[in-house]
Design a protein around this motif. Structure first.
Motif, PDB file in Angstrom:
ATOM      1  N   HIS A   1      18.778 -41.429  25.784  1.00 26.65           N
ATOM      2  CA  HIS A   1      17.951 -42.258  26.658  1.00 26.65           C
ATOM      3  C   HIS A   1      17.255 -43.364  25.863  1.00 26.65           C
ATOM      4  CE1 HIS A   1      15.470 -43.369  30.039  1.00 26.65           C
ATOM      5  NE2 HIS A   1      14.364 -43.124  29.360  1.00 26.65           N
ATOM      6  N   ILE A   2      16.721 -43.035  24.682  1.00 23.47           N
ATOM      7  CA  ILE A   2      16.031 -44.057  23.892  1.00 23.47           C
ATOM      8  C   ILE A   2      16.992 -44.905  23.060  1.00 23.47           C
ATOM      9  CG2 ILE A   2      13.914 -42.693  23.785  1.00 23.47           C
ATOM     10  CD1 ILE A   2      14.557 -42.153  20.818  1.00 23.47           C
ATOM     11  N   GLU A   3      18.244 -44.456  22.949  1.00 20.62           N
ATOM     12  CA  GLU A   3      19.213 -45.155  22.099  1.00 20.62           C
ATOM     13  C   GLU A   3      19.419 -46.605  22.544  1.00 20.62           C
ATOM     14  OE1 GLU A   3      22.121 -45.382  18.911  1.00 20.62           O
ATOM     15  OE2 GLU A   3      20.413 -44.077  19.340  1.00 20.62           O
ATOM     16  N   LYS A   4      19.660 -46.779  23.841  1.00 20.81           N
ATOM     17  CA  LYS A   4      19.992 -48.104  24.365  1.00 20.81           C
ATOM     18  C   LYS A   4      18.762 -48.995  24.479  1.00 20.81           C
ATOM     19  CE  LYS A   4      21.869 -50.395  28.468  1.00 20.81           C
ATOM     20  NZ  LYS A   4      22.426 -50.186  29.828  1.00 20.81           N
ATOM     21  N   ASN A   5      17.671 -48.447  24.981  1.00 18.26           N
ATOM     22  CA  ASN A   5      16.501 -49.265  25.294  1.00 18.26           C
ATOM     23  C   ASN A   5      15.461 -49.328  24.187  1.00 18.26           C
ATOM     24  OD1 ASN A   5      17.438 -49.977  27.849  1.00 18.26           O
ATOM     25  ND2 ASN A   5      16.632 -48.115  28.767  1.00 18.26           N
ATOM     26  N   LEU A   6      15.727 -48.675  23.058  1.00 19.82           N
ATOM     27  CA  LEU A   6      14.798 -48.761  21.943  1.00 19.82           C
ATOM     28  C   LEU A   6      15.533 -48.959  20.617  1.00 19.82           C
ATOM     29  CD1 LEU A   6      11.886 -48.549  20.874  1.00 19.82           C
ATOM     30  CD2 LEU A   6      12.249 -46.085  20.636  1.00 19.82           C
ATOM     31  N   ILE A   7      16.357 -47.989  20.231  1.00 18.05           N
ATOM     32  CA  ILE A   7      16.971 -48.009  18.899  1.00 18.05           C
ATOM     33  C   ILE A   7      17.928 -49.183  18.737  1.00 18.05           C
ATOM     34  CG2 ILE A   7      18.282 -46.668  17.208  1.00 18.05           C
ATOM     35  CD1 ILE A   7      15.539 -45.493  17.957  1.00 18.05           C
ATOM     36  N   ARG A   8      18.675 -49.524  19.794  1.00 17.38           N
ATOM     37  CA  ARG A   8      19.664 -50.594  19.692  1.00 17.38           C
ATOM     38  C   ARG A   8      19.107 -51.970  20.050  1.00 17.38           C
ATOM     39  NH1 ARG A   8      22.467 -48.593  16.051  1.00 17.38           N
ATOM     40  NH2 ARG A   8      23.180 -46.486  16.494  1.00 17.38           N
ATOM     41  N   THR A   9      17.813 -52.073  20.273  1.00 18.39           N
ATOM     42  CA  THR A   9      17.247 -53.373  20.599  1.00 18.39           C
ATOM     43  C   THR A   9      17.132 -54.230  19.348  1.00 18.39           C
ATOM     44  OG1 THR A   9      14.969 -52.595  20.293  1.00 18.39           O
ATOM     45  CG2 THR A   9      15.908 -52.422  22.512  1.00 18.39           C
ATOM     46  N   GLU A  10      17.127 -55.529  19.551  1.00 18.30           N
ATOM     47  CA  GLU A  10      17.010 -56.462  18.427  1.00 18.30           C
ATOM     48  C   GLU A  10      15.687 -56.254  17.691  1.00 18.30           C
ATOM     49  OE1 GLU A  10      16.980 -61.307  17.625  1.00 18.30           O
ATOM     50  OE2 GLU A  10      17.510 -60.505  19.597  1.00 18.30           O
ATOM     51  N   GLN A  11      14.632 -55.937  18.448  1.00 21.93           N
ATOM     52  CA  GLN A  11      13.315 -55.722  17.859  1.00 21.93           C
ATOM     53  C   GLN A  11      13.337 -54.571  16.851  1.00 21.93           C
ATOM     54  OE1 GLN A  11      10.347 -54.538  20.715  1.00 21.93           O
ATOM     55  NE2 GLN A  11       8.632 -54.987  19.342  1.00 21.93           N
ATOM     56  N   PHE A  12      13.969 -53.448  17.238  1.00 18.88           N
ATOM     57  CA  PHE A  12      14.020 -52.306  16.331  1.00 18.88           C
ATOM     58  C   PHE A  12      14.931 -52.588  15.137  1.00 18.88           C
ATOM     59  CE2 PHE A  12      15.723 -48.348  14.675  1.00 18.88           C
ATOM     60  CZ  PHE A  12      14.568 -47.586  14.517  1.00 18.88           C
ATOM     61  N   GLN A  13      16.037 -53.282  15.382  1.00 14.06           N
ATOM     62  CA  GLN A  13      16.955 -53.586  14.286  1.00 14.06           C
ATOM     63  C   GLN A  13      16.281 -54.450  13.226  1.00 14.06           C
ATOM     64  OE1 GLN A  13      20.156 -52.226  14.037  1.00 14.06           O
ATOM     65  NE2 GLN A  13      19.417 -51.036  15.779  1.00 14.06           N
ATOM     66  N   LYS A  14      15.446 -55.391  13.664  1.00 14.72           N
ATOM     67  CA  LYS A  14      14.699 -56.218  12.709  1.00 14.72           C
ATOM     68  C   LYS A  14      13.696 -55.371  11.944  1.00 14.72           C
ATOM     69  CE  LYS A  14      12.980 -60.159  13.885  1.00 14.72           C
ATOM     70  NZ  LYS A  14      12.265 -61.212  14.672  1.00 14.72           N
ATOM     71  N   LEU A  15      13.024 -54.482  12.642  1.00 15.55           N
ATOM     72  CA  LEU A  15      12.034 -53.612  12.009  1.00 15.55           C
ATOM     73  C   LEU A  15      12.686 -52.710  10.976  1.00 15.55           C
ATOM     74  CD1 LEU A  15       9.102 -52.569  11.935  1.00 15.55           C
ATOM     75  CD2 LEU A  15       9.721 -50.980  13.762  1.00 15.55           C
ATOM     76  N   GLN A  16      13.852 -52.213  11.309  1.00 21.05           N
ATOM     77  CA  GLN A  16      14.573 -51.294  10.425  1.00 21.05           C
ATOM     78  C   GLN A  16      14.896 -51.937   9.083  1.00 21.05           C
ATOM     79  OE1 GLN A  16      18.175 -49.808  12.182  1.00 21.05           O
ATOM     80  NE2 GLN A  16      18.942 -49.027  10.245  1.00 21.05           N
ATOM     81  N   HIS A  17      15.125 -53.237   9.107  1.00 25.22           N
ATOM     82  CA  HIS A  17      15.501 -53.929   7.879  1.00 25.22           C
ATOM     83  C   HIS A  17      14.296 -54.486   7.114  1.00 25.22           C
ATOM     84  CE1 HIS A  17      19.457 -53.894   9.938  1.00 25.22           C
ATOM     85  NE2 HIS A  17      19.885 -53.750   8.703  1.00 25.22           N
ATOM     86  N   GLN A  18      13.123 -54.276   7.695  1.00 23.41           N
ATOM     87  CA  GLN A  18      11.920 -54.695   6.974  1.00 23.41           C
ATOM     88  C   GLN A  18      11.736 -53.813   5.743  1.00 23.41           C
ATOM     89  OE1 GLN A  18       9.481 -56.937   7.438  1.00 23.41           O
ATOM     90  NE2 GLN A  18       9.615 -57.663   9.546  1.00 23.41           N
ATOM     91  N   LEU A  19      11.276 -54.386   4.677  1.00 21.33           N
ATOM     92  CA  LEU A  19      11.003 -53.637   3.455  1.00 21.33           C
ATOM     93  C   LEU A  19      10.026 -52.506   3.717  1.00 21.33           C
ATOM     94  CD1 LEU A  19      11.222 -53.262   0.377  1.00 21.33           C
ATOM     95  CD2 LEU A  19       9.367 -54.924   0.132  1.00 21.33           C
ATOM     96  N   SER A  20       9.035 -52.754   4.575  1.00 24.03           N
ATOM     97  CA  SER A  20       8.007 -51.749   4.835  1.00 24.03           C
ATOM     98  C   SER A  20       8.583 -50.535   5.534  1.00 24.03           C
ATOM     99  CB  SER A  20       6.885 -52.351   5.674  1.00 24.03           C
ATOM    100  OG  SER A  20       6.263 -53.399   4.978  1.00 24.03           O
ATOM    101  N   PHE A  21       9.573 -50.739   6.393  1.00 21.54           N
ATOM    102  CA  PHE A  21      10.180 -49.597   7.075  1.00 21.54           C
ATOM    103  C   PHE A  21      10.949 -48.754   6.073  1.00 21.54           C
ATOM    104  CE2 PHE A  21      11.355 -47.541  10.975  1.00 21.54           C
ATOM    105  CZ  PHE A  21      12.577 -46.940  10.701  1.00 21.54           C
ATOM    106  N   LYS A  22      11.653 -49.405   5.147  1.00 18.62           N
ATOM    107  CA  LYS A  22      12.362 -48.677   4.094  1.00 18.62           C
ATOM    108  C   LYS A  22      11.378 -47.922   3.218  1.00 18.62           C
ATOM    109  CE  LYS A  22      16.484 -50.144   5.185  1.00 18.62           C
ATOM    110  NZ  LYS A  22      17.473 -49.235   5.771  1.00 18.62           N
ATOM    111  N   LEU A  23      10.225 -48.544   2.948  1.00 19.14           N
ATOM    112  CA  LEU A  23       9.203 -47.899   2.140  1.00 19.14           C
ATOM    113  C   LEU A  23       8.739 -46.615   2.814  1.00 19.14           C
ATOM    114  CD1 LEU A  23       7.047 -48.014  -0.186  1.00 19.14           C
ATOM    115  CD2 LEU A  23       5.574 -49.194   1.451  1.00 19.14           C
ATOM    116  N   GLN A  24       8.520 -46.693   4.129  1.00 20.70           N
ATOM    117  CA  GLN A  24       8.044 -45.516   4.845  1.00 20.70           C
ATOM    118  C   GLN A  24       9.038 -44.362   4.731  1.00 20.70           C
ATOM    119  OE1 GLN A  24       8.223 -45.374   9.087  1.00 20.70           O
ATOM    120  NE2 GLN A  24       6.231 -44.421   9.284  1.00 20.70           N
ATOM    121  N   GLU A  25      10.344 -44.676   4.857  1.00 19.83           N
ATOM    122  CA  GLU A  25      11.360 -43.633   4.769  1.00 19.83           C
ATOM    123  C   GLU A  25      11.453 -43.100   3.334  1.00 19.83           C
ATOM    124  OE1 GLU A  25      15.575 -44.505   5.727  1.00 19.83           O
ATOM    125  OE2 GLU A  25      15.142 -43.336   7.522  1.00 19.83           O
ATOM    126  N   TRP A  26      11.374 -43.999   2.348  1.00 21.25           N
ATOM    127  CA  TRP A  26      11.471 -43.606   0.945  1.00 21.25           C
ATOM    128  C   TRP A  26      10.339 -42.659   0.562  1.00 21.25           C
ATOM    129  CZ3 TRP A  26       8.274 -45.776  -3.221  1.00 21.25           C
ATOM    130  CH2 TRP A  26       8.619 -45.276  -4.472  1.00 21.25           C
TER     131      TRP A  26
END
Length: 385
Positions: A190-215
């Motif tokens: 349900h969240i895949e299409k309307n959240l994870i695959r959105t352009e907004q989330f894709q940009k966030l995912q590639h932010q350095l800060s998002f990688k930092l959080q996962e690291w």
């Protein structure tokens, strides 16, 4: 049921059988045909029920605190619906993640704009799942009360054909893990299409800060057990993958409903109101109020504790975030009968390191990065750079 969970090695511990698969496919075909032909409400009490469920869902979808409380209240009334308690515990963790963004360390490590985006992402995912799931729960509640299935009304809440068929089987008496397994699959799709695959989330995912959080391993799903050193949980990785999120959900469900785990976690949930602050479960390490600011950076953490009774700032959610409900949401339309989903209807158990060690390792790691950044700032200031 509980005997299913006494497995130590990584393996599939339950999966849908041939009979269930055949029943589901028949139901899905029947539901799809009925939906394609169109369906109208003929009974006034059904119209009133639809309106009431929409009002109640909106009321409880105010913020993470209200959603989390609603899941627990529902489970207390309907303990056969295991997913509602899993949803309560996972939603607690979503609240912790939200307040971490305003807590001791992250505001100094992540740009304010990215912190805002991370919060909106967490909040939107939390509210999207509730918007989809809570009407299902209320339809089941009313079906129990009337002693007849009302799941044909699922379409008026944009609930998938997938879940309508599963709920029909549950109402007919199927008490295998079919329902919780299906709910985990449904909500992640349900969240895949309307959240994870959105352009907004894709940009966030590639932010350095998002990688930092996962690291920094800041994504432990923690199920508190008091004393806190007995807590259980899993580390969340690969959030962008629906399959990985589904496997994580299945693991969390298995872990939560193990005989030795369920009672202490449930006891904690019933006796500790969710505020979003990590002080809810560890008031010796975390405090909901900010301590006096120190001009020079100092290490606060020691091995599984803080030094000299210091506390890490972990605020109450409603004190640091305004209500930002994003709904109502569009239907995800994710399910089709031809979609190869049957193989995912299962439960898996995977061994993992003790969550307390991983949790504290993450805290120490983030404090180290925080201190390094503070020291670097002081050096630049002293050198007039």
């Amino acid at each position: 049921m509980h005997s299913l969970f006494m497995i130590k090695k990584q393996k599939v511990i339950w999966k849908i059988d041939t009979n269930q698969e055949q029943q589901l496919k028949r139901k899905w075909n029947k539901i799809s045909l009925k939906r394609s032909e169109g369906f109208s409400i003929t009974f006034q009490k059904d119209r009133e029920l639809i309106d009431r469920i929409k009002r109640e869902t909106l009321l409880h979808n105010k913020n993470n605190i209200t959603r989390t409380a609603a899941y627990l209240a529902y489970y207390k009334s309907h303990p056969e619906v295991h997913w509602s308690f899993l949803a309560h515990m996972v939603s607690r963790n979503a609240g912790y993640f939200m307040t971490d963004l305003k807590g001791e360390f992250l505001p100094e490590l992540i740009e304010p704009s990215v912190i805002q985006e991370l919060y909106f992402t967490l909040e939107k995912g939390n509210s999207m799942i509730f918007h989809d799931a809570y009407p299902q729960l209320l339809l089941y509640e009313e079906s129990k009360r009337r002693k007849c299935s009302l799941f044909h009304l699922c379409k008026f809440f944009n609930v998938s054909t997938f879940m309508e068929g599963v709920w029909e089987m549950f109402f007919d008496g199927d008490r295998t893990p079919l329902l919780p397994s299906a709910q985990i699959i449904n909500e992640q799709n349900h969240i895949e299409k309307n959240l994870i695959r959105t352009e907004q989330f894709q940009k966030l995912q590639h932010q350095l800060s998002f990688k930092l959080q996962e690291w920094l391993h800041l994504s432990q799903i923690l199920f508190p057990v008091l004393p806190i050193n007995k807590s259980i949980g899993k580390t969340m990785q690969g959030f962008e993958s629906a399959k990985k999120r589904i496997v994580l959900g299945q693991n969390l469900y298995v872990m939560l409903f193990q005989r030795n785990n369920f009672r202490p976690v449930y006891h904690f949930a019933c006796n500790n109101r969710h505020t979003g602050s990590r002080s809810d479960y560890d008031s010796e390490v975390f405090g909901a109020s900010k301590s006096q600011t120190c001009h020079s950076p100092k290490e606060k953490l020691s091995f599984f504790k803080t030094k000299k009774s210091q506390k890490l700032y972990s605020p109450n959610l409603e004190e640091v975030w305004d209500n930002t409900y994003h709904g109502p949401f569009h239907s995800s339309d994710w399910f089709s009968i031809s979609k190869n989903i049957i193989s995912q209807i299962r439960l898996v158990s995977k061994p993992s390191p003790q969550i307390r060690v991983a949790y504290w390792a993450g805290l120490h790691q983030i404090e180290t990065v925080y201190l390094l950044k503070q020291y670097f700032r002081l050096i630049k200031k002293n050198r007039g750079l």
